[in-house]
Motif scaffolding. Structure first.
Motif, PDB file in Angstrom:
ATOM      1  N   ASN A 120      -1.461  -7.795  16.223  1.00 18.13           N
ATOM      2  CA  ASN A 120      -1.921  -6.328  16.146  1.00 18.13           C
ATOM      3  C   ASN A 120      -0.500  -5.580  16.060  1.00 18.13           C
ATOM      4  N   ALA A 121       0.472  -5.791  16.936  1.00 14.27           N
ATOM      5  CA  ALA A 121       1.518  -4.928  16.666  1.00 14.27           C
ATOM      6  C   ALA A 121       2.259  -5.051  15.602  1.00 14.27           C
ATOM      7  N   ALA A 122       1.956  -5.783  14.760  1.00 14.69           N
ATOM      8  CA  ALA A 122       2.653  -6.106  13.424  1.00 14.69           C
ATOM      9  C   ALA A 122       2.429  -4.705  12.545  1.00 14.69           C
ATOM     10  N   ARG A 123       0.910  -4.311  12.803  1.00 17.49           N
ATOM     11  CA  ARG A 123       0.606  -3.350  12.062  1.00 17.49           C
ATOM     12  C   ARG A 123       1.363  -1.876  12.404  1.00 17.49           C
ATOM     13  N   ASP A 124       1.640  -1.791  13.880  1.00 22.06           N
ATOM     14  CA  ASP A 124       2.360  -0.666  14.334  1.00 22.06           C
ATOM     15  C   ASP A 124       3.707  -0.656  13.922  1.00 22.06           C
ATOM     16  N   ILE A 125       4.337  -1.952  13.747  1.00 22.37           N
ATOM     17  CA  ILE A 125       5.852  -1.819  13.464  1.00 22.37           C
ATOM     18  C   ILE A 125       5.981  -1.753  11.933  1.00 22.37           C
ATOM     19  N   MET A 126       4.987  -2.178  11.191  1.00 16.64           N
ATOM     20  CA  MET A 126       4.978  -1.737   9.694  1.00 16.64           C
ATOM     21  C   MET A 126       4.938  -0.383   9.441  1.00 16.64           C
ATOM     22  N   LEU A 127       4.198   0.350  10.215  1.00 22.68           N
ATOM     23  CA  LEU A 127       4.037   1.710  10.138  1.00 22.68           C
ATOM     24  C   LEU A 127       5.430   2.477  10.425  1.00 22.68           C
ATOM     25  N   HIS A 128       6.385   1.887  11.348  1.00 25.48           N
ATOM     26  CA  HIS A 128       7.465   2.494  11.901  1.00 25.48           C
ATOM     27  C   HIS A 128       8.509   2.196  10.568  1.00 25.48           C
ATOM     28  N   ASP A 187       9.321   9.851  -7.551  1.00 21.76           N
ATOM     29  CA  ASP A 187      10.666   9.496  -9.096  1.00 21.76           C
ATOM     30  C   ASP A 187      10.431   8.005  -8.914  1.00 21.76           C
ATOM     31  N   ARG A 188      10.500   7.204  -7.876  1.00 21.06           N
ATOM     32  CA  ARG A 188      10.631   5.853  -8.029  1.00 21.06           C
ATOM     33  C   ARG A 188      10.311   5.269  -6.645  1.00 21.06           C
ATOM     34  N   LEU A 189      10.039   4.015  -6.771  1.00 15.98           N
ATOM     35  CA  LEU A 189       9.577   3.361  -5.528  1.00 15.98           C
ATOM     36  C   LEU A 189      10.735   3.111  -4.698  1.00 15.98           C
ATOM     37  N   LEU A 190      10.663   2.908  -3.460  1.00 13.60           N
ATOM     38  CA  LEU A 190      11.676   2.641  -2.349  1.00 13.60           C
ATOM     39  C   LEU A 190      11.725   1.371  -1.894  1.00 13.60           C
ATOM     40  N   MET A 191      10.730   0.640  -2.302  1.00 13.97           N
ATOM     41  CA  MET A 191      10.774  -0.661  -2.065  1.00 13.97           C
ATOM     42  C   MET A 191      10.370  -1.705  -3.025  1.00 13.97           C
ATOM     43  N   ASN A 192      11.274  -2.736  -3.056  1.00 14.86           N
ATOM     44  CA  ASN A 192      10.847  -3.951  -3.710  1.00 14.86           C
ATOM     45  C   ASN A 192      10.426  -5.086  -3.001  1.00 14.86           C
ATOM     46  N   ILE A 193       9.480  -5.571  -2.681  1.00 14.27           N
ATOM     47  CA  ILE A 193       9.142  -6.472  -1.761  1.00 14.27           C
ATOM     48  C   ILE A 193       8.777  -7.919  -2.499  1.00 14.27           C
ATOM     49  N   GLU A 194       9.458  -8.809  -1.921  1.00 11.98           N
ATOM     50  CA  GLU A 194       9.445 -10.104  -2.590  1.00 11.98           C
ATOM     51  C   GLU A 194       9.031 -11.073  -1.558  1.00 11.98           C
ATOM     52  N   LEU A 195       7.885 -12.155  -1.692  1.00 11.65           N
ATOM     53  CA  LEU A 195       7.669 -13.215  -1.046  1.00 11.65           C
ATOM     54  C   LEU A 195       8.690 -14.382  -1.231  1.00 11.65           C
ATOM     55  N   ALA A 197       0.810  -1.091  -0.059  1.00 12.99           N
ATOM     56  CA  ALA A 197      -0.150   0.004  -0.107  1.00 12.99           C
ATOM     57  C   ALA A 197       0.899   1.302   0.040  1.00 12.99           C
ATOM     58  N   ALA A 198       2.116   1.281   0.796  1.00 12.25           N
ATOM     59  CA  ALA A 198       2.885   2.230   0.617  1.00 12.25           C
ATOM     60  C   ALA A 198       3.579   2.445  -0.560  1.00 12.25           C
ATOM     61  N   ASN A 199       3.905   1.470  -1.300  1.00 11.89           N
ATOM     62  CA  ASN A 199       4.514   1.804  -2.683  1.00 11.89           C
ATOM     63  C   ASN A 199       3.294   2.226  -3.615  1.00 11.89           C
ATOM     64  N   ASP A 200       2.073   2.023  -3.351  1.00  6.18           N
ATOM     65  CA  ASP A 200       0.893   2.194  -4.197  1.00  6.18           C
ATOM     66  C   ASP A 200       0.535   3.881  -3.986  1.00  6.18           C
ATOM     67  N   ILE A 201       0.663   4.153  -2.817  1.00  7.58           N
ATOM     68  CA  ILE A 201       0.319   5.746  -2.312  1.00  7.58           C
ATOM     69  C   ILE A 201       1.708   6.628  -2.937  1.00  7.58           C
ATOM     70  N   ALA A 202       2.880   5.903  -2.698  1.00 12.23           N
ATOM     71  CA  ALA A 202       3.856   6.615  -3.255  1.00 12.23           C
ATOM     72  C   ALA A 202       3.751   6.898  -4.769  1.00 12.23           C
ATOM     73  N   ASP A 262       7.809   8.921   3.786  1.00 11.30           N
ATOM     74  CA  ASP A 262       7.748  10.246   4.504  1.00 11.30           C
ATOM     75  C   ASP A 262       6.434  10.227   5.374  1.00 11.30           C
ATOM     76  N   GLU A 263       6.114  11.009   6.126  1.00 12.09           N
ATOM     77  CA  GLU A 263       4.965  11.108   7.033  1.00 12.09           C
ATOM     78  C   GLU A 263       3.748  11.225   6.286  1.00 12.09           C
ATOM     79  N   ALA A 264       3.819  11.959   5.115  1.00 10.77           N
ATOM     80  CA  ALA A 264       2.467  11.789   4.219  1.00 10.77           C
ATOM     81  C   ALA A 264       2.130  10.235   4.048  1.00 10.77           C
TER      82      ALA A 264
END
Length: 344
Positions: free
Chosen positions: A177-185, A46-54, A35-40, A192-194
């Motif tokens: 539940n804490a996984a959500r909080d730590i992903m936000l971190h 200019d570019r994505l900051l994360m390449n996410i692989e399963l 979701a962070a990639n999509d929002i960015a 960025d904050e936005a």
């Protein structure tokens, strides 16, 4: 959702899929980071900051707890550089899983020594501890396995009253539940904050919070493992704007009023009413900071129909009236934004 190539300069994230892992401990990181990639991308960066692989152990397809089937993009053995590793929690005995997958323990040790950040969700901390690289460091795990974890890894500083721990590049959570909080971190670190705020709005019920302070928070009101009281806290956080009667709250969670108060006090060092009061006042602070609602409207939004009572309570707890608080925080924001503009 993911990309298959590592673009130069991009952050690489490996989400591990282990057979019989809890699906939520795999999918929550995947969904939030994606979701962070999509929002960015929507923000025309200019570019994505994360390449996410399963990534999986051997087979292309991994069957998680509950029968959820996921197709992995790569084998762990083929990944030699990654910035962030997410280790999932398991359904069942984590000790048996660690014995079953020694190659995962070996791979994690190599990645940690190479400088990767590793985040273990719930019982995933057993895999990290098995590398020996958690020795002398703080960690946590799911409360049901505290005794086993302490017995197997006595040199690890097990934190029984924390839902999130950080020791250098090693992070652990004690609940899903804490996984959500730590992903936000991590999103806040990579973006960025936005972007972080938008992801938070989609995946959590909280108004904007300080993710760094939340990650490191040692307040016992947020760091206990009484699951019934956790559910009561979550219900209060979701329904703080409504009239709340303690006898009805106790009945909802099949407790007597006396038992509810006793367990709440033991777990959080506060009563249910004190906890509710804190939730309401914190939400009021956000509204005063971020909206132009008059004080009476703010009071009503957070569950106080009597604005005079709300004003008196707010001043008692914060040493300033709601209007004074609004002027103070907005002045600080104005000064901070002016200084930032001056630096550009």
């Amino acid at each position: 959702m993911t990309t298959s190539s590592e673009q130069a300069g991009n952050r690489h994230v490996t989400v591990i899929a282990v057979p019989q892992a809890l699906g939520s401990t795999v999918t929550i990181p995947l969904e939030m980071l994606s979701a962070a990639n999509d929002i960015a991308r929507a923000g025309h960066r200019d570019r994505l900051l994360m390449n996410i692989e399963l990534a999986g152990m051997d087979a292309d397809e991994v069957i998680l707890a509950g029968g959820l089937r996921l197709r992995c993009e790569r084998r762990l053995a083929d990944i030699h550089r990654t910035d962030l590793v997410i280790v999932p929690g398991l359904w069942g005995n984590p000790r048996a899983a660690v014995r079953r997958y020694p190659e995962l323990v070996c791979w994690l040790g190599e990645r940690i020594r190479a400088g990767s950040t590793v985040c273990a969700i719930t019982t995933g901390s057993h895999f990290v501890a098995a590398t020996g690289l958690l020795d002398g460091r703080q960690a946590t795990t799911h409360w049901r396995f505290f005794a086993q974890f302490q017995s197997l890894y006595p040199r690890v500083k097990l934190q029984r009253r924390r839902f999130m721990t950080q020791s250098g590049s090693l992070y652990c959570t004690g609940s899903v539940n804490a996984a959500r909080d730590i992903m936000l971190h991590f999103i806040a670190r990579f973006y960025d904050e936005a972007v972080t705020s938008q992801v938070a709005q989609h995946f959590t019920h909280e108004l904007k919070r300080s993710y760094e302070s939340m990650l490191l928070d040692e307040d016992q009101r947020r760091t206990h493992h009484d699951e019934t009281i956790i559910k009561a806290q979550e219900w209060l956080q979701d329904n703080y704007s409504q009239p709340v009667r303690i006898n009805e709250l106790a009945r909802r969670f099949r407790l007597s009023v006396r038992s509810l108060n006793r367990r709440f006090k033991s777990a959080t060092n506060s009563t249910p009413l004190q906890f509710l009061q804190d939730v309401r006042i914190n939400h009021a602070k956000d509204l005063l900071k971020q909206s132009n609602l008059v004080v009476a409207e703010v009071a009503d939004r957070v569950g106080y129909q009597d604005s005079s009572y709300f004003t008196g309570l707010f001043k008692k707890l914060n040493a300033v009236t709601p209007n004074e608080y609004r002027r103070l925080v907005r002045n600080k924001l104005f000064v901070a934004e002016s200084e930032e503009s001056g630096r550009r």
